[in-house]
Motif scaffolding. Structure first.
Motif, PDB file in Angstrom:
ATOM      1  N   GLY A 142      -5.452  -0.132  10.146  1.00 20.86           N
ATOM      2  CA  GLY A 142      -5.812  -1.418   9.558  1.00 20.86           C
ATOM      3  C   GLY A 142      -7.281  -1.751   9.614  1.00 20.86           C
ATOM      4  N   LEU A 199      -6.847   2.726   7.028  1.00 23.83           N
ATOM      5  CA  LEU A 199      -6.385   1.492   6.398  1.00 23.83           C
ATOM      6  C   LEU A 199      -4.879   1.298   6.538  1.00 23.83           C
ATOM      7  CD1 LEU A 199      -8.618   1.508   3.186  1.00 23.83           C
ATOM      8  CD2 LEU A 199      -9.018   0.407   5.388  1.00 23.83           C
ATOM      9  N   HIS A 200      -4.110   2.366   6.319  1.00 21.09           N
ATOM     10  CA  HIS A 200      -2.647   2.228   6.352  1.00 21.09           C
ATOM     11  C   HIS A 200      -2.104   2.138   7.771  1.00 21.09           C
ATOM     12  CE1 HIS A 200       1.559   2.734   5.262  1.00 21.09           C
ATOM     13  NE2 HIS A 200       1.639   3.746   6.093  1.00 21.09           N
ATOM     14  N   GLN A 201      -2.598   2.989   8.661  1.00 21.60           N
ATOM     15  CA  GLN A 201      -2.027   3.072  10.006  1.00 21.60           C
ATOM     16  C   GLN A 201      -2.715   2.152  11.001  1.00 21.60           C
ATOM     17  OE1 GLN A 201      -0.947   7.070  11.385  1.00 21.60           O
ATOM     18  NE2 GLN A 201      -1.918   6.632  13.338  1.00 21.60           N
ATOM     19  N   THR A 204      -9.060   7.013  16.210  1.00 18.53           N
ATOM     20  CA  THR A 204      -7.755   7.436  15.701  1.00 18.53           C
ATOM     21  C   THR A 204      -6.708   7.704  16.780  1.00 18.53           C
ATOM     22  OG1 THR A 204      -8.440   9.775  15.658  1.00 18.53           O
ATOM     23  CG2 THR A 204      -8.790   8.482  13.654  1.00 18.53           C
ATOM     24  N   GLU A 221      -9.350   7.881   5.524  1.00 23.07           N
ATOM     25  CA  GLU A 221      -9.566   6.464   5.213  1.00 23.07           C
ATOM     26  C   GLU A 221      -8.274   5.779   4.778  1.00 23.07           C
ATOM     27  OE1 GLU A 221     -11.728   2.992   4.917  1.00 23.07           O
ATOM     28  OE2 GLU A 221     -12.692   4.907   5.366  1.00 23.07           O
ATOM     29  N   GLN A 222      -7.590   6.373   3.798  1.00 25.56           N
ATOM     30  CA  GLN A 222      -6.436   5.704   3.202  1.00 25.56           C
ATOM     31  C   GLN A 222      -5.175   5.809   4.053  1.00 25.56           C
ATOM     32  OE1 GLN A 222      -6.685   3.795   0.471  1.00 25.56           O
ATOM     33  NE2 GLN A 222      -8.874   4.268   0.455  1.00 25.56           N
ATOM     34  N   LYS A 223      -4.912   6.974   4.613  1.00 22.72           N
ATOM     35  CA  LYS A 223      -3.663   7.183   5.350  1.00 22.72           C
ATOM     36  C   LYS A 223      -3.773   6.746   6.814  1.00 22.72           C
ATOM     37  CE  LYS A 223      -1.756   9.288   1.790  1.00 22.72           C
ATOM     38  NZ  LYS A 223      -0.637   8.690   1.015  1.00 22.72           N
ATOM     39  N   TYR A 237      -0.787  13.926   9.119  1.00 22.17           N
ATOM     40  CA  TYR A 237      -1.168  13.912   7.709  1.00 22.17           C
ATOM     41  C   TYR A 237      -1.785  15.245   7.308  1.00 22.17           C
ATOM     42  CZ  TYR A 237      -0.476   8.899   8.266  1.00 22.17           C
ATOM     43  OH  TYR A 237       0.071   7.659   8.545  1.00 22.17           O
ATOM     44  N   LYS A 266      -1.050  11.656  -2.674  1.00 22.15           N
ATOM     45  CA  LYS A 266       0.157  11.130  -2.038  1.00 22.15           C
ATOM     46  C   LYS A 266       0.708  12.077  -0.984  1.00 22.15           C
ATOM     47  CE  LYS A 266       1.803   8.087  -5.741  1.00 22.15           C
ATOM     48  NZ  LYS A 266       2.938   7.742  -6.617  1.00 22.15           N
TER      49      LYS A 266
END
Length: 241
Positions: free
Chosen positions: A223, A219-221, A101, A214-216, A145, A167
């Motif tokens: 990839g 995958l989002h930042q 990260t 995982e999501q923020k 986050y 969200k």
């Protein structure tokens, strides 16, 4: 260019016949890589174990070069980690998440302090699961986050907080959730504050922090999916619950 610092060894890999490239996490320079000449030798290789606390001296002709390290061992954590399967899995998860990260050469001094404190608890495995959860919360906050779990995002209430918005990362009360409850994440007690919690409750809390990682972040930042080391640790913790 040269500097000295302390650092936590995240990983190492062979470079040529006799050298190693190491990735370390330092308080002043963040995650930083460099070559250790002779790092594969019998004298130096035992020092370069994951989680080791190292005294580091880095030198390069230009600042953007990979540069070379000379290292001295301050503290080894390998023996403690190897003595307990859960401790080893937890340490591997921490090191893998940091390497995954954190951008290179960007200071994260508060996160560094919390990471060092967490790794120093490896020999107190009864305290480790909750300390690890607090560390993941700090990691999310450091990456931008952070979770806001003090008041309901809908009503402003401070009681009966039951969910987390996927969200916004804010808490939502039972009343505020309404018909949207099935779209929200659970807010286990272990995420709400200090206290004593079961390993099962901590595993449930890690499912919620894991969603944001995982999501923020992944995958989002970045990839890519999260490192498997985290899932292995949570599986090991779940088996003890």
């Amino acid at each position: 260019m040269d500097w000295r610092d302390t650092g936590i060894l995240l990983s190492s890999r062979r470079h040529g016949e006799t050298s190693m490239i190491i990735d370390v996490f330092t308080p002043e320079r963040g995650r930083h890589a460099g070559v250790v000449r002779g790092g594969a030798s019998r004298k130096v290789a035992p020092i370069l174990q994951p989680g080791a606390q190292l005294d580091l001296a880095w030198r390069a002709r230009l600042e953007d070069h990979i540069g070379s390290f000379t290292v001295e061992l301050q503290r080894s954590r390998a023996a403690v980690a190897m003595g307990n399967r859960l401790a080893l899995a937890g340490m591997n998860a921490v090191l893998a998440l940091l390497a995954f990260t954190l951008p290179e050469r960007e200071p994260h001094d508060a996160l560094y302090t919390q990471t060092q404190n967490l790794l120093d608890l490896l020999d107190q495995i009864e305290l480790w699961p909750l300390a690890y959860l607090r560390w993941e919360i700090a990691l999310l906050d450091d990456l931008g986050y952070g979770l806001d779990l003090n008041t309901c995002a809908v009503t402003g209430a401070t009681d009966n907080l039951t969910y987390v918005s996927p969200k916004s990362g804010r808490a939502v009360s039972e009343t505020g959730a309404g018909d949207w409850a099935d779209r929200l994440l659970p807010l286990p007690d272990a995420l709400k504050g200090s206290g004593t919690f079961s390993d099962a409750d901590i595993v449930a809390a890690l499912a919620t922090t894991g969603y944001f990682l995982e999501q923020k972040v992944a995958l989002h930042q970045i990839g890519k999916p999260l490192p498997q080391a985290r899932a292995r640790f949570i599986d090991a913790l779940a088996r003890t619950a």
